[in-house]
Design an enzyme around this catalytic site. Structure first.
Site, short mmCIF file in Angstrom:
data_model
loop_
_atom_site.label_atom_id
_atom_site.label_comp_id
_atom_site.label_asym_id
_atom_site.label_seq_id
_atom_site.Cartn_x
_atom_site.Cartn_y
_atom_site.Cartn_z
N ASN A 1 -8.25 -6.00 14.35
CA ASN A 1 -8.48 -4.92 13.37
C ASN A 1 -9.98 -4.69 13.28
OD1 ASN A 1 -5.76 -5.28 12.95
ND2 ASN A 1 -5.92 -5.78 10.77
N ASN B 1 -1.70 -10.75 8.48
CA ASN B 1 -2.73 -9.74 8.64
C ASN B 1 -4.03 -10.23 8.02
OD1 ASN B 1 -3.69 -6.87 9.12
ND2 ASN B 1 -4.10 -7.10 6.94
N GLU B 2 -5.08 -10.29 8.82
CA GLU B 2 -6.44 -10.54 8.33
C GLU B 2 -6.53 -11.73 7.36
OE1 GLU B 2 -8.36 -6.99 6.94
OE2 GLU B 2 -8.10 -5.96 8.84
N TRP C 1 -5.00 3.21 11.69
CA TRP C 1 -4.87 2.95 10.26
C TRP C 1 -5.36 4.18 9.54
CZ3 TRP C 1 -2.46 -0.71 7.48
CH2 TRP C 1 -2.58 -0.59 6.08
N TYR D 1 -13.20 -1.91 11.98
CA TYR D 1 -13.68 -0.69 11.30
C TYR D 1 -15.17 -0.45 11.52
CZ TYR D 1 -9.16 -0.55 9.10
OH TYR D 1 -7.81 -0.48 8.91
N GLN E 1 0.80 -1.22 0.00
CA GLN E 1 0.00 0.00 0.00
C GLN E 1 0.83 1.27 0.00
OE1 GLN E 1 -2.72 -1.74 3.25
NE2 GLN E 1 -4.11 -0.45 2.09
N GLU F 1 -5.44 -2.24 13.90
CA GLU F 1 -5.94 -1.31 12.88
C GLU F 1 -7.28 -0.76 13.32
OE1 GLU F 1 -6.32 -2.61 8.77
OE2 GLU F 1 -4.38 -3.64 8.89
N ARG G 1 3.61 -0.04 12.99
CA ARG G 1 3.30 -1.36 12.44
C ARG G 1 3.43 -1.29 10.92
NH1 ARG G 1 -2.03 -3.69 10.77
NH2 ARG G 1 -1.68 -5.93 10.66
N HIS H 1 1.09 -9.22 4.66
CA HIS H 1 -0.10 -8.36 4.49
C HIS H 1 -0.49 -8.45 3.01
CE1 HIS H 1 -2.35 -4.74 6.37
NE2 HIS H 1 -2.91 -4.95 5.20
C1 GBH Z 1 -7.96 -3.61 6.38
O1 GBH Z 1 -8.86 -4.43 5.74
C2 GBH Z 1 -6.63 -3.87 5.78
O2 GBH Z 1 -5.80 -4.63 6.65
C3 GBH Z 1 -5.91 -2.65 5.29
O3 GBH Z 1 -4.87 -3.02 4.46
C4 GBH Z 1 -6.91 -1.74 4.63
O4 GBH Z 1 -6.30 -0.64 4.00
C5 GBH Z 1 -7.87 -1.27 5.67
O5 GBH Z 1 -8.45 -2.33 6.34
C6 GBH Z 1 -8.97 -0.36 5.15
O6 GBH Z 1 -9.79 -1.04 4.26
O7 GBH Z 1 -18.99 -8.23 5.01
O8 GBH Z 1 -18.09 -8.88 2.88
O9 GBH Z 1 -18.62 -6.62 3.27
C7 GBH Z 1 -10.19 -4.31 6.15
C8 GBH Z 1 -11.04 -5.09 5.19
C9 GBH Z 1 -13.28 -4.42 5.00
C10 GBH Z 1 -12.72 -6.67 5.54
C11 GBH Z 1 -14.71 -4.68 5.37
C12 GBH Z 1 -14.15 -6.92 5.87
C13 GBH Z 1 -16.39 -6.37 5.26
C14 GBH Z 1 -16.59 -7.62 4.45
N1 GBH Z 1 -12.37 -5.29 5.72
N2 GBH Z 1 -14.99 -6.03 5.08
S1 GBH Z 1 -18.20 -7.86 3.88
#
Ligand code: GBH
Length: 480
Positions: free
Chosen positions: A306, A176-177, A430, A308, A25, A383, A82, A126
């Site tokens: 992580n 990562n994830e 993040w 969001y 990234q 994150e 990180r 990642h």
């Molecule tokens: C992270 O991924 C990453 O680690 C990072 O690289 C990235 O830039 C950052 O977040 C921002 O996006 O229910 O099918 O809609 C987060 C990715 C996004 C995964 C939301 C789960 C919902 C899946 N996540 N997503 S769904």
């Protein structure tokens, strides 16, 4: 539940505040110093996969500007950073000896961080698998994450990096994830390598778990005893729209596929019976071999969480399911194998530029759950952050009050979990810099620091100043 906080929030001096990035990234320099393509380089060149056909070829040129970027972190008073290692930069074919110039880049970065008093927090993977490991025919040591051999290659790569940086890096993260690697990479195909095959996605999840297990054992063998080894996962915070048995079953399925599939083997050495039953039409799980679960169920020194946005689900009736399948293929390229009858809804509340709802109680719930289910393992929010429509103003500054509000609410959620005894020891915003947001290209800005993609100029946003104040003062007002 006492959420949200009602009093002034304090963070002790040993709570670590930092920011996070990942190699593909930010680095750019995709063809320099012996680096070969990763699956993301290939995916970006596949028409229609990444918005605007953008790539990480240049990104934010961190490969050449790392010294300036570390200086920025120091100016903001960040305590930890990180970052991830680009596998094809240090081991171009995914096999064999390391490329010294690749390792030197990370050694210099780490030394500069240490020099500035910033703790390096290293992630091995990642999402940028060497393309050669994906393209090779299955059985010949390739075929990507659906194949067992990729987990074995990962353990060798972990050893190479540990031998090179183990004397100076204390905090190690294997993956990562892995949910994204498995289910977005091989299930829905919105991430590299862009395959849409539910069996491949489930196999990938298992072999990512195995990569963590073999990789963490390789790290322990190569690193000094003081080293800490963990993983960062994007466990879902799932709510159902009602308490009906159907809606609660939808929630249970998503939890099994998003969380149980990783947490089961990592924390308990097992795949849950419900996960196996839910996916029975796709696989009998015979790719799980004797000894795999023991290999995955290794001691963890840290769990990276992580987060969001929360997920909101309901059941779909059989009639709705039939019409969804009819022509529109809604479930065909879903990242949720075995959950055809689950509908996803928008959680109410304000949304980010990603369309993700801001709801910090999801983070609180996740941390509380890990506090119970991973008792004794320190947690770190590795994150958390928000994409905003950031613009440089006439004054040359970038004002991002929505991001400040987001960070404030989520840090309050962390503090609330801590106040209730959950062992959360750090928080990584993040992201440090605006960067390549995967399938969204450069259209989404997550940085605390703005990047002008023409000039590569860095401009700390108001949120970066706000965060710097928090790191220094260690207190926050209550959230309203
Ligand atoms: C992270 O991924 C990453 O680690 C990072 O690289 C990235 O830039 C950052 O977040 C921002 O996006 O229910 O099918 O809609 C987060 C990715 C996004 C995964 C939301 C789960 C919902 C899946 N996540 N997503 S769904």
């Amino acid at each position: 539940m006492t959420y949200p906080s009602e009093s002034r929030i304090e963070f002790p001096t040993d709570f670590l505040f930092g920011s996070a990035t990942s190699a593909y990234q930010i680095e750019g320099a995709a063809q320099e110093d012996g680096r070969t393509p990763s699956i993301w380089d290939t995916f970006c060149r596949t028409p229609g996969k990444v918005l605007g056909g953008e790539t990480g070829d240049v990104a934010v040129d961190h490969y050449h500007r790392w010294r300036e970027d570390v200086a920025l972190m120091a100016e903001l008073g960040l305590e930890t950073y990180r970052f991830s290692i680009s596998w094809p930069r240090v081991q171009p074919t995914g096999r064999g000896p390391a490329v010294q110039r690749g390792l030197d880049f990370y050694r210099n970065l780490v030394d500069e961080l240490l020099e500035k008093g910033i703790t390096p927090w290293l992630t091995l993977y990642h999402w940028d698998l060497p393309q050669e490991l994906e393209a090779d025919p299955a059985g010949a040591g390739g075929g990507g994450w659906p194949e067992r051999a990729t987990a074995e290659r990962f353990a060798d790569y972990a050893t190479l990096v540990a031998e090179a940086l183990g004397d100076r890096v204390e905090h190690w993260t294997t993956l990562n994830e892995p949910w994204c690697s498995a289910f977005l990479g091989y299930g829905s195909g919105v991430h590299a390598p862009g395959r849409t095959d539910h069996l491949a996605a489930l196999r990938a999840a298992h072999h990512l778990n195995l990569a963590h297990g073999l990789g963490s054992q390789a790290l322990r063998a190569a690193l000094p005893a003081r080293a800490k080894v963990g993983i960062s996962i994007n466990s879902a915070s799932v709510r159902a729209v009602s308490d009906s048995p159907e809606d609660l079953d939808a929630k249970r399925r998503v939890e099994a596929l998003a969380n149980g599939i990783f947490e089961g083997p990592l924390l308990r050495g097992e795949y849950g019976a419900d996960l196996i039953a839910d996916t029975a039409e796709i696989t009998d799980w015979s790719f799980v071999k004797d000894g795999d679960l023991e290999n995955i169920h290794q001691p963890l020194d840290a769990i990276g969480v992580n987060y969001y946005t929360p997920s909101l689900v309901s059941a779909v009736s059989p009639e709705q399911e039939a019409s969804r399948r009819d022509g529109h293929g809604a479930s065909e390229h879903s990242p949720w194998p075995g959950a055809d009858r689950v509908a996803f809804h928008q959680t109410p509340g304000p949304v980010s530029e990603m369309g993700w709802t801001t709801d910090a109680s999801g983070l609180y719930d996740l941390l509380k759950r890990f506090g119970r289910e991973a008792e004794g393992v320190p947690l770190y929010v590795t994150e958390n952050g928000m994409a905003c429509d950031d613009k440089v103003g006439a004054d040359g500054a970038v004002h991002d009050p929505d991001r400040i509000d987001y960070l404030h609410r989520h840090l309050a959620a962390v503090a609330d979990a801590r106040a209730e005894g959950v062992d959360v020891r750090g928080y990584f915003l993040w992201s440090l810099l605006d960067n390549f947001e995967w399938a969204y290209g450069y259209s989404k800005r997550f940085g605390a620091v703005y990047v002008d993609y023409e000039t590569q100029q860095r401009i700390p946003k108001s949120s970066a100043r706000w965060y710097a104040d928090l790191v220094r003062e260690r207190t926050l007002p209550p959230v309203d």
